[in-house]
Design a protein around this motif. Sequence first.
Motif, PDB file in Angstrom:
ATOM      1  N   TRP A  66      15.621 -30.216  -5.143  1.00 40.13           N
ATOM      2  CA  TRP A  66      15.250 -29.291  -4.074  1.00 40.13           C
ATOM      3  C   TRP A  66      14.752 -27.960  -4.625  1.00 40.13           C
ATOM      4  N   THR A  69      11.166 -28.908  -4.501  1.00 46.55           N
ATOM      5  CA  THR A  69      10.699 -29.120  -3.131  1.00 46.55           C
ATOM      6  C   THR A  69      10.590 -27.804  -2.370  1.00 46.55           C
ATOM      7  N   SER A  70      11.580 -26.943  -2.495  1.00 46.23           N
ATOM      8  CA  SER A  70      11.575 -25.675  -1.769  1.00 46.23           C
ATOM      9  C   SER A  70      10.381 -24.821  -2.171  1.00 46.23           C
ATOM     10  N   TYR A  71      10.067 -24.820  -3.470  1.00 44.46           N
ATOM     11  CA  TYR A  71       8.916 -24.038  -3.942  1.00 44.46           C
ATOM     12  C   TYR A  71       7.608 -24.615  -3.400  1.00 44.46           C
ATOM     13  N   SER A  74       7.140 -23.866   0.496  1.00 46.73           N
ATOM     14  CA  SER A  74       6.731 -22.491   0.810  1.00 46.73           C
ATOM     15  C   SER A  74       5.332 -22.213   0.278  1.00 46.73           C
ATOM     16  N   ILE A 119      17.624 -22.036  -4.590  1.00 41.59           N
ATOM     17  CA  ILE A 119      16.629 -22.610  -3.680  1.00 41.59           C
ATOM     18  C   ILE A 119      16.018 -21.521  -2.799  1.00 41.59           C
ATOM     19  N   VAL A 123      12.081 -20.315  -2.684  1.00 38.88           N
ATOM     20  CA  VAL A 123      11.237 -20.201  -1.488  1.00 38.88           C
ATOM     21  C   VAL A 123      10.438 -18.898  -1.543  1.00 38.88           C
TER      22      VAL A 123
END
Length: 540
Positions: A66, A69-71, A74, A119, A123
């Motif tokens: 994650w 994924t979070s990067y 956003s 995380i 973002v």
Amino acid sequence: METAVSASAIPAFPAAREARPAINPWIVAVVVTLATFMELLDTAIANVSLPHIAGGLAVSYDESTWVLTSYLVSNAVVLPLSAWLSRVFGRKRYYMICVMLFTASSLLCGLAPSLGLLIFFRVLQGVGGGGLAPVEQAILVDTFPANKRPAAFALYSMAIVTAPVIGPPLGGWITDSWSWRWVFFINIPIGILSLILTNRVVSDPPEFTRQVEAARRGGKLKIDGLGIVLVALGFACLEVVLDRGQTEDWFESDFIVIFFAVAVVALIIAVIWEWRHPDPVVEIRLLGERNFAIANFFYFLFGFALFGSTVLIPQMLQSLYHYTATDAGLVLGPGAMVIVVLAPVMVRLLPKVGVKPMIAVGYFIFAMSMWHYASFDLGTDYKHEALARAIQGLGIAPLFIPVSQLAYSFLPKEKNNKASSLTNLFRNQGASFGIAFVTTVLARRTQYHRSVLVAHATPFAARYQERLVSLGAYFARHGFSAADASIHAHAQLSRILEQQASFLASLDCFWLLGCICLLGVPLVFFTKRIAPAKGTAAGH
């Protein structure tokens, strides 16, 4: 009188007051490329460090993904909004905000005491990083006249191609030598230097400043609230689907089905809304210009094949050839070197050869290099692996510069900002689709080849029995009992079978990537002819 009135309105914008036309445009190009290179490098470095991040924060590897994924989510949200945000804040100011946010969040990522905070900071980092590449491309287009623009795009292409190549070995070395936290800390000095230099040498072009000021005075610079929500929601959910799809078994997962449904509905409504909106946050109508639309497909294809193969090659080398992360990264190096060396050559060739032949030849060589990879076996040495990557670089070198020239060939100058947002969005989405495609095909084709090989590995197959007896005798000679030697022989054959299945799946991926690259060849015949740029005017 109109010129005097426009000039009197410019002081309302700090960027306009700081305009210094005497600054060499190449200094501007190097300065803005610095932050983009930093952002792309950090993305590639973080991938390598995931196991260390999981161990350092006492979480599972699946939970640590994650962080990526979070990067990506956003980043995907901000990319299509970057043109509108540039108009709201001013291009230079927005670019500096992005660099500042990326640098500050990098520091916070390095200091994060838990996965949840890491995380959250990622973002923020993605929000800052998402605006760098589109704004840089818009700055390059407006800074250089049409006849000098290919050279500027050559510098931009070097950053885009070399950063993902340098990232994995550099990330492995940093993580092994110090700590995964230094993967983020190294951004801080680069970010500070970029801020200082950007403040001194970059300025908003007068035309852009007057356009935004006129829009503000006329009340046209309104917030497209619904458009922002739809675009952000659609691309955020789509990125989650692409990044987590294979992990969650795609549409067998309710989680993926829900996110995919939301993404499709939001993006369809967004397209309808933005097409009809008088001042949309994402100007979809630009795709009505044929050359720009085809160029965006080329960007998507480029990101798909480049990033898909860049993920596949190191994974294959480490899992099947037992390369270290550093050695696998060094295999990618010759391809980047070929691109760097040939970029100035492509700039000189472009006016003589033309856009269409260069793009067609580029995609054809790209496809040939993928099919060359598909002819390898497990005995292929480092020299041939590196040579294949160099051939791939030979195909990439003639692509980015003419495609960039094609994209802006018939667009009005005032649309450069919104155009750069769309081109980077398509390239970024191509990369996401390419990575998802490779990981999914690799997993599914491995299952297929395993089932075929297992069907032939039976006690009734003479070669299987010969190999089993040979391995059993080998283990017996090394001190194992007859029963243990038989168990180890079966385990060894199972390992060889699994290795062969994975290798055959990798070859399938290369073959399919070659077929996808070849789609770019016939498409060049649908583009409108571009007249060669002459003189020093920045006309389109």
